[in-house]
Design a protein around this motif. Structure first.
Motif, PDB file in Angstrom:
ATOM      1  N   UNK A   1     103.268 -49.047 -64.155  1.00 28.54           N
ATOM      2  CA  UNK A   1     104.151 -47.930 -64.559  1.00 28.54           C
ATOM      3  C   UNK A   1     103.919 -46.477 -64.103  1.00 28.54           C
ATOM      4  N   UNK A   2     102.642 -46.125 -63.635  1.00 31.34           N
ATOM      5  CA  UNK A   2     102.593 -44.959 -62.927  1.00 31.34           C
ATOM      6  C   UNK A   2     103.223 -45.199 -61.532  1.00 31.34           C
ATOM      7  N   UNK A   3     103.131 -46.241 -60.689  1.00 29.78           N
ATOM      8  CA  UNK A   3     103.596 -46.397 -59.583  1.00 29.78           C
ATOM      9  C   UNK A   3     105.334 -46.399 -59.679  1.00 29.78           C
ATOM     10  N   UNK A   4     105.741 -47.013 -60.642  1.00 22.86           N
ATOM     11  CA  UNK A   4     107.138 -46.998 -60.620  1.00 22.86           C
ATOM     12  C   UNK A   4     107.651 -45.426 -61.010  1.00 22.86           C
ATOM     13  N   UNK A   5     106.984 -44.571 -61.819  1.00 21.70           N
ATOM     14  CA  UNK A   5     107.234 -43.369 -62.344  1.00 21.70           C
ATOM     15  C   UNK A   5     107.108 -42.234 -61.247  1.00 21.70           C
ATOM     16  N   UNK A   6     106.412 -42.683 -60.265  1.00 25.71           N
ATOM     17  CA  UNK A   6     105.984 -41.665 -59.346  1.00 25.71           C
ATOM     18  C   UNK A   6     106.847 -41.881 -57.841  1.00 25.71           C
TER      19      UNK A   6
END
Length: 308
Positions: free
Chosen positions: A280-285
């Protein structure tokens, strides 16, 4: 059943290691390339490393519990694993809270003097804050090592016998109570993240209202940043709740039959938290997402060349 659960645990572990290792490598390479440590990269690297350690501890406990249960007989190995599990658990939660708070101060728009002062100083205190979280996590994890006597594991294994002694019941109750109390401490960083999420919603509402008054119908970069930050925070909150429900299952299993299956089932749910939140952090950054897309296409290209 145990073999299937262990296989699922290994898959979740592999996914979590890939996601968190990707975050750590990308942020570290970016720091080396720019010769500067950005606050967000420092937080993401610390969070990824703590979750990698947490994943290793959870998977190790699963395999030892099923394949080598006698390792826990003396209680010393159980002390070590419980200490590192509690330590990495608190580190992961506190670092995720630092990330939520950082998003809040960088993206939210308020004009209160205290908020503006903290917004201005947030980059300067990140390193000190992370080191403070590390020191506090070590301190809060030490009591775990003092509540496991040498015959505790025997008491756990003796739960199916009818002639349980009062001594064993007291040992198990003390152990479970200590674990629950220590994890209740994480309600404070959870509350901080929840407050950050609610204030981000308030900031987005005020910003959207201002944009409507200015007759601007399209979504501006500030609105996109608000939405992206809220997705990261709310995903952490939801996965955090699931993780602690799983922990309650694992802890209460010491008073139920079929302890091994109950513990492994709880740990399978717990593995979702450090594994799922990384992607989720990868897709949101933006930086992490673009790097992930480049790696994906490179891997796909290499696989095509090998097949041809």
């Amino acid at each position: 059943a145990e073999s299937i659960l262990l296989l699922i645990a290994a898959v979740e572990f592999s996914v979590g290691i890939l996601g968190n290792a990707f975050i750590a490598v990308v942020t570290f390479m970016d720091q080396v390339k720019n010769r500067k440590i950005a606050s967000i990269d420092l937080i993401l690297t610390s969070l990824a490393m703590s979750r990698i350690c947490l994943l290793f501890i959870i998977l190790l406990d699963c395999f030892i519990l099923v394949l080598y249960p006698d390792v826990y007989t003396t209680g010393e190995q159980m002390r070590i694993i419980d200490f590192f599990w509690t330590l990495t658990n608190h580190l992961s939660v506190w670092f995720a809270t630092c990330l939520s708070t950082f998003y809040f101060f960088k993206i939210a728009n308020f004009f209160h003097p205290l908020f503006l002062w903290m917004k201005w100083r947030i980059d300067r205190v990140i390193l000190k804050t992370l080191l403070g979280c590390l020191a506090f996590s070590v301190f809060i994890s030490l009591p775990v090592t003092k509540n496991l006597n040498d015959d505790f594991r025997h008491c756990v294994k003796a739960k199916w016998k009818r002639n349980l002694t009062v001594k064993c019941r007291i040992k198990k109750t003390t152990y479970a109570s200590t674990k629950i109390y220590l994890n209740l401490v994480t309600l404070f960083p959870f509350s901080v993240s929840l407050i950050s999420f609610l204030l981000l919603i308030l900031s987005l509402w005020r910003h959207t209202r201002q944009m409507q008054l200015n007759a601007s119908g399209h979504r501006d970069p500030s609105s996109e940043a608000h939405v992206g930050a809220m997705k990261a925070v709310i995903s952490f909150l939801l996965l955090f709740i699931a993780y602690h429900l799983a922990f309650l299952i694992a802890t209460s299993s010491y008073f139920m039959p079929e302890t091994e299956l109950a513990v492994i089932f709880g740990e399978l749910i717990a593995l979702i938290y450090p594994s799922g939140h990384s992607f989720i952090l990868i897709l949101g950054n933006n930086k992490l997402r673009q790097a992930f897309i480049r790696v994906f296409w490179k891997v796909k290209y290499i696989l095509k060349r090998r097949q041809s």
